[in-house]
Design an enzyme around this catalytic site. Structure first.
Site, PDB file in Angstrom:
ATOM      1  N   LYS A 146       0.847  -1.190   0.000  1.00  0.00           N
ATOM      2  CA  LYS A 146       0.000   0.000   0.000  1.00  0.00           C
ATOM      3  C   LYS A 146       0.878   1.234   0.000  1.00  0.00           C
ATOM      4  O   LYS A 146       1.963   1.241   0.593  1.00  0.00           O
ATOM      5  CB  LYS A 146      -0.910   0.035   1.251  1.00  0.00           C
ATOM      6  CG  LYS A 146      -1.718   1.322   1.385  1.00  0.00           C
ATOM      7  CD  LYS A 146      -2.525   1.388   2.670  1.00  0.00           C
ATOM      8  CE  LYS A 146      -3.212   2.751   2.783  1.00  0.00           C
ATOM      9  NZ  LYS A 146      -4.033   2.867   3.995  1.00  0.00           N
ATOM     10  N   GLU A 196      -8.741  12.130  12.508  1.00  0.00           N
ATOM     11  CA  GLU A 196      -8.035  10.898  12.875  1.00  0.00           C
ATOM     12  C   GLU A 196      -7.121  11.070  14.086  1.00  0.00           C
ATOM     13  O   GLU A 196      -6.145  11.819  14.048  1.00  0.00           O
ATOM     14  CB  GLU A 196      -7.212  10.390  11.688  1.00  0.00           C
ATOM     15  CG  GLU A 196      -6.561   9.057  11.940  1.00  0.00           C
ATOM     16  CD  GLU A 196      -6.028   8.399  10.685  1.00  0.00           C
ATOM     17  OE1 GLU A 196      -5.422   7.323  10.795  1.00  0.00           O
ATOM     18  OE2 GLU A 196      -6.219   8.962   9.588  1.00  0.00           O
ATOM     19  N   GLY A 213      -9.748   3.665   4.379  1.00  0.00           N
ATOM     20  CA  GLY A 213     -10.901   3.238   3.593  1.00  0.00           C
ATOM     21  C   GLY A 213     -12.011   4.252   3.768  1.00  0.00           C
ATOM     22  O   GLY A 213     -12.388   4.585   4.893  1.00  0.00           O
ATOM     23  N   SER A 214     -12.522   4.775   2.659  1.00  0.00           N
ATOM     24  CA  SER A 214     -13.519   5.846   2.761  1.00  0.00           C
ATOM     25  C   SER A 214     -14.504   5.782   1.606  1.00  0.00           C
ATOM     26  O   SER A 214     -14.233   5.175   0.564  1.00  0.00           O
ATOM     27  CB  SER A 214     -12.842   7.222   2.808  1.00  0.00           C
ATOM     28  OG  SER A 214     -12.080   7.446   1.643  1.00  0.00           O
ATOM     29  N   GLU A 240      -7.355  -2.441   2.694  1.00  0.00           N
ATOM     30  CA  GLU A 240      -6.574  -1.239   2.998  1.00  0.00           C
ATOM     31  C   GLU A 240      -6.564  -0.970   4.494  1.00  0.00           C
ATOM     32  O   GLU A 240      -5.534  -0.614   5.081  1.00  0.00           O
ATOM     33  CB  GLU A 240      -7.164  -0.047   2.230  1.00  0.00           C
ATOM     34  CG  GLU A 240      -6.416   1.258   2.429  1.00  0.00           C
ATOM     35  CD  GLU A 240      -7.077   2.426   1.722  1.00  0.00           C
ATOM     36  OE1 GLU A 240      -6.776   3.569   2.096  1.00  0.00           O
ATOM     37  OE2 GLU A 240      -7.897   2.194   0.809  1.00  0.00           O
ATOM     38  N   ALA A 303      -1.720   4.421   7.121  1.00  0.00           N
ATOM     39  CA  ALA A 303      -2.867   5.237   6.724  1.00  0.00           C
ATOM     40  C   ALA A 303      -2.442   6.500   5.995  1.00  0.00           C
ATOM     41  O   ALA A 303      -3.220   7.073   5.232  1.00  0.00           O
ATOM     42  CB  ALA A 303      -3.709   5.602   7.948  1.00  0.00           C
ATOM     43  N   ARG A 347      -7.033  17.142   6.408  1.00  0.00           N
ATOM     44  CA  ARG A 347      -8.042  18.187   6.190  1.00  0.00           C
ATOM     45  C   ARG A 347      -7.462  19.536   6.599  1.00  0.00           C
ATOM     46  O   ARG A 347      -7.977  20.245   7.437  1.00  0.00           O
ATOM     47  CB  ARG A 347      -9.324  17.917   6.965  1.00  0.00           C
ATOM     48  CG  ARG A 347      -9.882  16.523   6.840  1.00  0.00           C
ATOM     49  CD  ARG A 347     -10.245  16.136   5.393  1.00  0.00           C
ATOM     50  NE  ARG A 347     -10.969  14.878   5.426  1.00  0.00           N
ATOM     51  CZ  ARG A 347     -10.386  13.681   5.381  1.00  0.00           C
ATOM     52  NH1 ARG A 347      -9.067  13.588   5.271  1.00  0.00           N
ATOM     53  NH2 ARG A 347     -11.104  12.583   5.426  1.00  0.00           N
ATOM     54  N   GLY A 361      -5.094  13.243   0.372  1.00  0.00           N
ATOM     55  CA  GLY A 361      -4.442  12.034  -0.111  1.00  0.00           C
ATOM     56  C   GLY A 361      -5.414  10.877  -0.206  1.00  0.00           C
ATOM     57  O   GLY A 361      -6.548  10.944   0.278  1.00  0.00           O
ATOM     58  N   GLU A 376     -11.598  10.607  -4.757  1.00  0.00           N
ATOM     59  CA  GLU A 376     -11.486  10.623  -3.292  1.00  0.00           C
ATOM     60  C   GLU A 376     -10.692  11.836  -2.815  1.00  0.00           C
ATOM     61  O   GLU A 376     -11.053  12.488  -1.837  1.00  0.00           O
ATOM     62  CB  GLU A 376     -10.820   9.338  -2.798  1.00  0.00           C
ATOM     63  CG  GLU A 376     -10.680   9.272  -1.292  1.00  0.00           C
ATOM     64  CD  GLU A 376     -10.116   7.955  -0.814  1.00  0.00           C
ATOM     65  OE1 GLU A 376      -9.384   7.963   0.195  1.00  0.00           O
ATOM     66  OE2 GLU A 376     -10.413   6.913  -1.437  1.00  0.00           O
TER      67      GLU A 376
END
Length: 392
Positions: A146, A196, A213-214, A240, A303, A347, A361, A376
């Site tokens: 990843k 987060e 994951g979103s 992910e 992440a 953000r 990202g 995304e």
């Protein structure tokens, strides 16, 4: 409220409150604010997980000096970059206080912004999609599982941007996120509202809440719930997310007397997105390990970087056409007792007079689709674009 004098070190400098704004970190119903002169600690945080490292010695020396000058429980607060080999932006403030989280001052904050002259994306859409394709090719011919790739949106306004107005707008959009404001040595300011939690520590107990994951929020309740349900069933997003949790488990387990990790993720929401979320908690073997040490041990998680970390980091530096700086780093605070709270710098944007640079990202795995990953990043930019009074 805490107070105390701040002195100078060879790798630090004292900054007057008149030379920039004060620091802010909001969490839950509270916010932490600093006032007055503060010492900047710019030493890179690489090796910061080690109590004996030069970075930790520098932080400890600054806190000890502040305590000797009258503070009961001094704190260090600010931001550490994505690449911990780069300079930190941490401060030991002369005065700080915790208080109830402040509501926005006005409902029309974005009306105070100057006119937008132009904007550009770095990379542009074709460039980002090409980077995603290049990353996927690396997965098929190497060990990387990843990698997180990002974009920067640069906005140029007709005059200097009112940072207080942007913060008010962020508060209106996000009543529960981790809001932050960090003045930068060059005169700019880092602002944002992160969803987060990297780490919160009190005594020997800690909590971490990684997100990976979103899915985009939908305007109607039934469709919105369907999007959340689909995210919970998505093989790509579940994979992910599992990569992130497995790595955090690997890092934390050797230091824990107890570690509780749910078997499967849940979903949490922001105004723009649903996220797969795992809230884990535990108890440390050594309660003297500080929140800053533990956060440095975790950062950067898959992440925001990828896995294996070193290889993903090299790929990011190869394919991303800009330096991330503080984006996807960590921002927060730690007191002299070792308690503290650090969140992932997401953000967010950097304001430099009439220029605002925004960042977003997306996590790339082998099953990723370039078009979906670009979409995304654009959804994630919405939080800061809306704060600037702009549609995504």
């Amino acid at each position: 409220m805490q107070a105390g004098a701040v002195s100078m070190y060879s790798d630090e400098k004292t900054i007057s409150s008149a030379s920039g704004s004060n620091l802010l970190f909001s969490t839950g119903s509270r916010e932490l604010r600093s006032f007055g002169p503060r010492r900047l600690i710019s030493m890179p945080a690489r090796g910061g997980e080690d109590w004996a490292s030069q970075f930790q010695r520098s932080v400890r020396q600054a806190l000890d000096e502040a305590r000797a000058e009258g503070q009961d429980n001094p704190i260090v607060m600010g931001a550490i970059p994505f690449d911990m080999r780069e300079p930190s932006c941490l401060y030991v403030p002369q005065v700080y206080e915790w208080r109830e989280r402040r509501a926005p001052r006005t409902a029309g904050s974005t009306d105070r912004l100057p006119a937008l002259l132009d904007q550009r994306s770095i990379p542009d859409e074709p460039g980002f999609k090409k980077a995603v394709e290049q990353a996927i090719l690396n997965f098929r011919h190497g060990d990387i599982r990843k990698v997180v790739l990002s974009v920067m949106r640069e906005l140029r306004f007709a005059g200097s941007v009112d940072v207080d107005g942007l913060l008010d707008s962020l508060r209106m959009q996000n009543t529960s996120g981790y809001q932050f404001r960090v003045p930068l040595p060059d005169g700019g300011e880092l602002i944002g509202v992160s969803p987060e939690l990297l780490l919160q520590k009190e005594g020997d107990r800690f909590v971490s809440n990684p997100l990976a994951g979103s899915a985009r929020r939908q305007p109607f309740p039934e469709a919105d719930q369907a999007a959340a349900d689909a995210l919970l069933r998505s093989p790509k997003d579940l994979y992910e997310h599992r990569v992130v949790i497995d790595d955090i488990r690997r890092v934390l387990e050797p230091h824990c007397a107890e570690l509780v990790i749910p078997d499967s993720p849940s979903v949490i929401s922001t105004a723009a997105l649903w996220h797969l979320s795992t809230r884990l908690h535990g108890r440390l073997i050594d309660p003297q390990m500080s929140a800053l040490q533990l956060a440095c041990r975790l950062h950067p998680t898959p992440a925001v970087c990828g896995t294996p970390t070193d290889q993903a980091h090299k790929l990011i530096r190869f394919v991303e056409p800009f330096e991330r700086g503080l984006f996807t780093g960590m921002v927060g605070w730690c007191d002299s007792r070792g308690d503290g709270e650090w969140v992932v710098t997401l953000r967010c944007g950097i304001v430099e007079r009439e220029v605002v640079r925004l960042f977003a990202g997306a996590g790339i795995v082998e099953a990723s689709q370039p078009e979906a990953e670009w979409a995304e990043t654009q959804t994630k930019l919405k939080t800061m674009l809306n704060a600037c009074g702009l549609a995504a």
